[in-house]
Motif scaffolding. Structure first.
Motif, PDB file in Angstrom:
ATOM      1  N   ILE A  84       0.841  -1.198   0.000  1.00  0.00           N
ATOM      2  CA  ILE A  84       0.000   0.000   0.000  1.00  0.00           C
ATOM      3  C   ILE A  84       0.874   1.245   0.000  1.00  0.00           C
ATOM      4  CG2 ILE A  84      -1.672   1.317   1.357  1.00  0.00           C
ATOM      5  CD1 ILE A  84      -2.801  -1.355   2.331  1.00  0.00           C
ATOM      6  N   ALA A  85       1.994   1.193   0.741  1.00  0.00           N
ATOM      7  CA  ALA A  85       2.877   2.355   0.855  1.00  0.00           C
ATOM      8  C   ALA A  85       3.337   2.832  -0.524  1.00  0.00           C
ATOM      9  CB  ALA A  85       4.079   2.025   1.730  1.00  0.00           C
ATOM     10  N   LEU A  86       3.715   1.907  -1.394  1.00  0.00           N
ATOM     11  CA  LEU A  86       4.181   2.287  -2.724  1.00  0.00           C
ATOM     12  C   LEU A  86       3.022   2.797  -3.581  1.00  0.00           C
ATOM     13  CD1 LEU A  86       6.342   2.628  -4.827  1.00  0.00           C
ATOM     14  CD2 LEU A  86       6.212   0.179  -5.342  1.00  0.00           C
ATOM     15  N   GLN A  87       1.846   2.189  -3.455  1.00  0.00           N
ATOM     16  CA  GLN A  87       0.677   2.662  -4.201  1.00  0.00           C
ATOM     17  C   GLN A  87       0.373   4.119  -3.836  1.00  0.00           C
ATOM     18  OE1 GLN A  87      -2.552  -0.180  -3.508  1.00  0.00           O
ATOM     19  NE2 GLN A  87      -1.023  -1.786  -3.527  1.00  0.00           N
ATOM     20  N   GLU A  88       0.408   4.420  -2.531  1.00  0.00           N
ATOM     21  CA  GLU A  88       0.115   5.788  -2.077  1.00  0.00           C
ATOM     22  C   GLU A  88       1.201   6.755  -2.527  1.00  0.00           C
ATOM     23  OE1 GLU A  88      -0.376   5.247   2.111  1.00  0.00           O
ATOM     24  OE2 GLU A  88      -2.508   4.729   1.929  1.00  0.00           O
ATOM     25  N   GLN A  89       2.459   6.300  -2.538  1.00  0.00           N
ATOM     26  CA  GLN A  89       3.557   7.143  -3.013  1.00  0.00           C
ATOM     27  C   GLN A  89       3.355   7.495  -4.487  1.00  0.00           C
ATOM     28  OE1 GLN A  89       7.605   5.607  -2.422  1.00  0.00           O
ATOM     29  NE2 GLN A  89       8.174   6.470  -4.403  1.00  0.00           N
ATOM     30  N   LEU A  90       2.967   6.501  -5.280  1.00  0.00           N
ATOM     31  CA  LEU A  90       2.762   6.737  -6.712  1.00  0.00           C
ATOM     32  C   LEU A  90       1.612   7.712  -6.961  1.00  0.00           C
ATOM     33  CD1 LEU A  90       3.155   3.070  -8.040  1.00  0.00           C
ATOM     34  CD2 LEU A  90       4.731   4.954  -8.473  1.00  0.00           C
ATOM     35  N   ILE A  91       0.486   7.500  -6.300  1.00  0.00           N
ATOM     36  CA  ILE A  91      -0.706   8.290  -6.580  1.00  0.00           C
ATOM     37  C   ILE A  91      -0.629   9.690  -5.980  1.00  0.00           C
ATOM     38  CG2 ILE A  91      -2.200   7.704  -4.610  1.00  0.00           C
ATOM     39  CD1 ILE A  91      -3.399   7.459  -8.208  1.00  0.00           C
ATOM     40  N   ASN A  92       0.045   9.821  -4.824  1.00  0.00           N
ATOM     41  CA  ASN A  92       0.058  11.106  -4.120  1.00  0.00           C
ATOM     42  C   ASN A  92       1.305  11.949  -4.382  1.00  0.00           C
ATOM     43  OD1 ASN A  92      -2.422  10.542  -2.830  1.00  0.00           O
ATOM     44  ND2 ASN A  92      -1.370   9.355  -1.244  1.00  0.00           N
ATOM     45  N   LYS A  93       2.386  11.311  -4.800  1.00  0.00           N
ATOM     46  CA  LYS A  93       3.657  12.030  -4.947  1.00  0.00           C
ATOM     47  C   LYS A  93       4.195  11.994  -6.377  1.00  0.00           C
ATOM     48  CE  LYS A  93       8.416  12.102  -3.183  1.00  0.00           C
ATOM     49  NZ  LYS A  93       9.399  11.407  -2.314  1.00  0.00           N
ATOM     50  N   GLU A  94       4.350  10.797  -6.918  1.00  0.00           N
ATOM     51  CA  GLU A  94       5.028  10.659  -8.211  1.00  0.00           C
ATOM     52  C   GLU A  94       4.152  11.107  -9.393  1.00  0.00           C
ATOM     53  OE1 GLU A  94       7.854  10.197  -7.439  1.00  0.00           O
ATOM     54  OE2 GLU A  94       8.358   8.392  -6.341  1.00  0.00           O
ATOM     55  N   ILE A  95       2.878  10.722  -9.420  1.00  0.00           N
ATOM     56  CA  ILE A  95       2.001  11.109 -10.529  1.00  0.00           C
ATOM     57  C   ILE A  95       1.819  12.630 -10.587  1.00  0.00           C
ATOM     58  CG2 ILE A  95      -0.317  10.929 -11.515  1.00  0.00           C
ATOM     59  CD1 ILE A  95       1.176   8.356 -11.893  1.00  0.00           C
ATOM     60  N   PRO A  96       1.562  13.299  -9.449  1.00  0.00           N
ATOM     61  CA  PRO A  96       1.476  14.770  -9.515  1.00  0.00           C
ATOM     62  C   PRO A  96       2.755  15.412 -10.054  1.00  0.00           C
ATOM     63  CG  PRO A  96       0.553  13.977  -7.448  1.00  0.00           C
ATOM     64  CD  PRO A  96       1.186  12.796  -8.111  1.00  0.00           C
ATOM     65  N   LEU A  97       3.907  14.814  -9.727  1.00  0.00           N
ATOM     66  CA  LEU A  97       5.176  15.341 -10.237  1.00  0.00           C
ATOM     67  C   LEU A  97       5.270  15.154 -11.749  1.00  0.00           C
ATOM     68  CD1 LEU A  97       7.922  16.589  -9.700  1.00  0.00           C
ATOM     69  CD2 LEU A  97       8.800  14.311  -9.150  1.00  0.00           C
ATOM     70  N   ILE A  98       4.879  13.978 -12.225  1.00  0.00           N
ATOM     71  CA  ILE A  98       4.886  13.718 -13.668  1.00  0.00           C
ATOM     72  C   ILE A  98       3.967  14.710 -14.389  1.00  0.00           C
ATOM     73  CG2 ILE A  98       4.024  12.068 -15.400  1.00  0.00           C
ATOM     74  CD1 ILE A  98       6.740  11.294 -14.527  1.00  0.00           C
ATOM     75  N   ASN A  99       2.858  15.046 -13.758  1.00  0.00           N
ATOM     76  CA  ASN A  99       1.913  15.968 -14.390  1.00  0.00           C
ATOM     77  C   ASN A  99       2.459  17.381 -14.547  1.00  0.00           C
ATOM     78  OD1 ASN A  99      -0.468  14.715 -15.327  1.00  0.00           O
ATOM     79  ND2 ASN A  99      -1.139  14.355 -13.230  1.00  0.00           N
ATOM     80  N   GLU A 100       3.519  17.680 -13.791  1.00  0.00           N
ATOM     81  CA  GLU A 100       4.169  18.982 -13.956  1.00  0.00           C
ATOM     82  C   GLU A 100       4.913  19.063 -15.296  1.00  0.00           C
ATOM     83  OE1 GLU A 100       4.208  21.606 -11.920  1.00  0.00           O
ATOM     84  OE2 GLU A 100       3.082  20.765 -10.248  1.00  0.00           O
ATOM     85  N   LEU A 101       5.156  17.905 -15.915  1.00  0.00           N
ATOM     86  CA  LEU A 101       5.982  17.875 -17.129  1.00  0.00           C
ATOM     87  C   LEU A 101       5.170  17.952 -18.414  1.00  0.00           C
ATOM     88  CD1 LEU A 101       8.412  14.989 -16.109  1.00  0.00           C
ATOM     89  CD2 LEU A 101       8.590  17.418 -15.584  1.00  0.00           C
ATOM     90  N   TRP A 102       3.858  17.672 -18.319  1.00  0.00           N
ATOM     91  CA  TRP A 102       3.031  17.605 -19.524  1.00  0.00           C
ATOM     92  C   TRP A 102       1.961  18.679 -19.516  1.00  0.00           C
ATOM     93  CZ3 TRP A 102       5.598  14.455 -22.440  1.00  0.00           C
ATOM     94  CH2 TRP A 102       6.201  13.314 -21.916  1.00  0.00           C
TER      95      TRP A 102
END
Length: 637
Positions: A84-102
């Protein structure tokens, strides 16, 4: 447009762009290298296996090419993890960061299993406006239900019992599908609709494989995940274990009793309903499942202690299924619900028959024993998952990326490829960017008793005390058994001046919070802390293991795997027990150095590493570090 930027962006420009978004972002050659491998696999519709060392930044390394793919295709990407920890990291931290690029937003959805959502049909049946249920939990549930937009168990977890939730949660067996009056407002369907419109779907391994199995056995419409052509497995070292359970069958007491209760609830008002049938089934179930736990304190194989009476239970379930079907055409009844009820009894009967058939060479039937909860479960699981993975997954997916920090044994992928049936898959090792020779030291005492020798426990305590005092606490100690954890805990709490914490005294998150905040504390734990925890800095600068993490050979699935390999003429130690222990050792080691500024000592009190021929496999599988075999040498260094 995003598409114009996509053609221009490679690993270098990706990192430069991220640097503009995150000022403290660190440039990593390892991340760029992994990104290029993943993009190549996606471009060419290939399979790829990547062992990415700690600190690589692997989630961004696959998310960037994945986001490129979804913006240039009409197909989503599924990302499956073990924790769960990695799922939450992806959805709450990494995806928003990726969205800064597009310029175009990447829509990502966290996909959960049906049981996480309230079933409207069940809720309205039990808690309608005429209900007499008026307990404190019922009032809390009604208040939550009147406000919730998601129907998610997580919103009310801890406020009502799991038993009440199980009565009203969704499951595929009782789902009426499009025939349900609440189909449009169903929370599971709302999730499916969000998933159908998402670019990236994030889920867990167990749900992923259960969804695959459900689509094949019941139908595509009952699945939760939409169609996809690209799957990324993070924490891929757990894949086989999750697949073995998902592709197996199980029967539990509570499952039969639940459907027995549903039979009474749905048919009890019929004048010709034979209540004695229900009472007889209930008595039969309680006796048989209670007998499973008699004189047994741990799980066991069918062939060791063949359970009796379950063939009669199978016949009882068959008769009840036929009996229930006789009510389908009653005017006062909902025929779809009655048909579902009959199908549920028939499904349990089929699972039970499958489990009772012990002639299947590639499956193992066993009993899971939990005396503390008076819970006994019948299981049948495949011994090897490769056939199921090929049949259910590989034949249907064009692009498959598998990554983890622990996939290789002695720098080779042979073991994991064999387990997963991917012998021809391209594989690469991306070393960690950390300088382990400067940041860490490995200590394995040479002149030390073996774990099976009488003076081992006394020597272990003294060895651990020496390191604890030398490091001033700040230690995580991992054990292969609760017995040894209890022994060392009782000794340390009387002999050290630091706070001693242990697994089980509070929730995992609460214990880790206290461990981080009290820098000098010592935490004792078992397998569940061997991975998926991130404690940076001084608080974890000493990591100790009591001995090499070989699995207990009398656990049913492990015993069955060993026997299966031996029948094939293979050496089960070298082809199974050893590589599994190596991977566990690597997972534990990975808790020590979490940042380029971290440093620490990794100690294993098991002299077999020095004295047995296989010992070098463990050392060769760790990052290149300084290795010490006596305490005085370690102190000087």
């Amino acid at each position: 447009m995003a598409e114009e930027k996509l053609n221009e962006i490679d690993g270098d420009s990706f990192q430069n762009t991220i640097k503009n978004v995150l000022e403290d972002f660190e440039f990593r050659d390892a991340q760029k290298e992994m990104m290029e491998y993943v993009k190549e696999a996606i471009d060419n519709s290939n399979y790829l296996m990547v062992e990415a060392g700690t600190g690589t930044g692997k989630s961004l390394a696959y998310l960037f090419p994945a986001s490129w793919y979804v913006l240039n295709s009409n197909s989503p990407v599924v990302i499956s993890t073990a924790t769960i920890a990695l799922q939450e990291q992806l959805i709450n931290k990494e995806i928003p960061l990726i969205n800064e690029l597009w310029e175009e937003e990447i829509k990502a959805v966290l996909i959960k299993g049906r049981s996480n959502y309230v079933c409207l049909d069940k809720y309205y049946d039990k808690y309608n406006e005429h209900t007499l249920v008026d307990t404190k939990e019922a009032r809390l549930l009604k208040e939550w239900f009147s406000k919730t937009n998601t129907g998610d168990w997580q919103e009310i977890e801890g406020k009502i019992s799991t038993e009440i939730w199980q009565e009203i949660s969704s499951n595929s067996e009782s789902c009426l599908g499009y025939k349900c009056l609440n189909f449009k407002d169903c929370f599971v369907n709302k999730q499916k609709r969000r998933g159908a419109n998402a670019h990236i779907l994030i889920t867990n391994h167990h749900l992923f494989f259960s969804d695959l199995k459900l689509k094949v056995e019941v139908g595509e419409s009952f699945g939760i995940l939409p169609e996809y052509e690209c799957i990324i497995f993070d924490e891929a070292h757990h894949l086989e274990e999750r697949a073995l359970y998902a592709f197996g069958a199980k029967v539990q007491r509570k499952e039969i009793l639940y459907w027995n209760y549903e039979m009474k609830r749905l048919l009890g008002g019929e004048p010709d309903f034979e209540s004695e049938r229900s009472l007889k089934l209930e008595r039969q179930v309680h006796k048989l499942f209670n007998d499973l736990g008699k004189d047994h304190f741990k799980s066991y194989l069918f062939k060791e202690y063949p359970p009796s009476g379950f063939s009669e239970l199978s016949r009882s379930l068959q008769k009840i299924a036929y009996y229930v079907e006789g009510f389908i055409n009653r005017e006062a009844q909902n025929p779809d619900k009655i048909e579902n009820l009959a199908n549920a009894f028939r499904r349990i009967q089929n699972n039970l028959d499958f489990i009772l058939d012990t002639t299947k060479e590639d499956y193992v039937s066993w009993v899971e024993v939990n005396n503390k909860r008076n819970q006994y479960t019948l299981h049948s699981n495949p011994i090897n998952a490769s056939w199921h993975l090929n049949e259910y997954l590989y034949k249907n997916v064009d692009i498959c990326i598998l990554t983890s920090a622990t996939l290789t044994v002695d720098d080779r992928f042979d073991y994991i490829k064999g387990k997963l049936g991917l012998e021809d898959c391209k594989s690469v090792i991306i070393p960690s960017p950390f300088d382990y020779k400067k940041q860490s030291a490995v200590f394995v005492p040479k002149n030390f008793p073996k774990p099976n020798e009488n003076n081992y426990e006394d020597a272990l305590i003294e060895g651990m005390l020496n390191l604890i005092e030398f490091n001033q606490g700040k230690a995580l100690i991992l054990f292969t058994s609760y017995r040894m954890l209890d022994y060392v805990y009782n000794e340390l709490k009387e002999r050290v001046n630091y706070k001693v914490l242990r697994q089980g005294q509070a929730s995992k998150n609460e214990i880790l919070k206290e461990f981080r905040e009290d820098t000098y504390s010592i935490l004792l734990a078992t397998d569940s802390f061997r991975e998926g925890i991130d404690v940076r800095g001084e608080a974890l600068s000493l990591l100790m293991m009591d001995k090499l993490p070989f699995a207990v050979p009398d656990e049913p699935l492990i015993k069955a795997r060993i026997e299966y390999l031996e029948k094939q003429g293979k050496n089960s130690f070298f082809s199974y027990s050893l590589p599994e222990a190596v991977l566990k050792l690597k997972q534990g080691f990975g808790r020590l150095i979490r940042h380029r500024n971290d440093s620490g000592i990794f100690a294993v009190f098991d002299c077999r590493i020095h004295k047995m021929p296989y010992g070098k496999v463990f050392l060769n599988s760790l990052p290149k570090c300084k290795i010490h075999d006596n305490f005085e040498q370690l102190k000087v260094d």
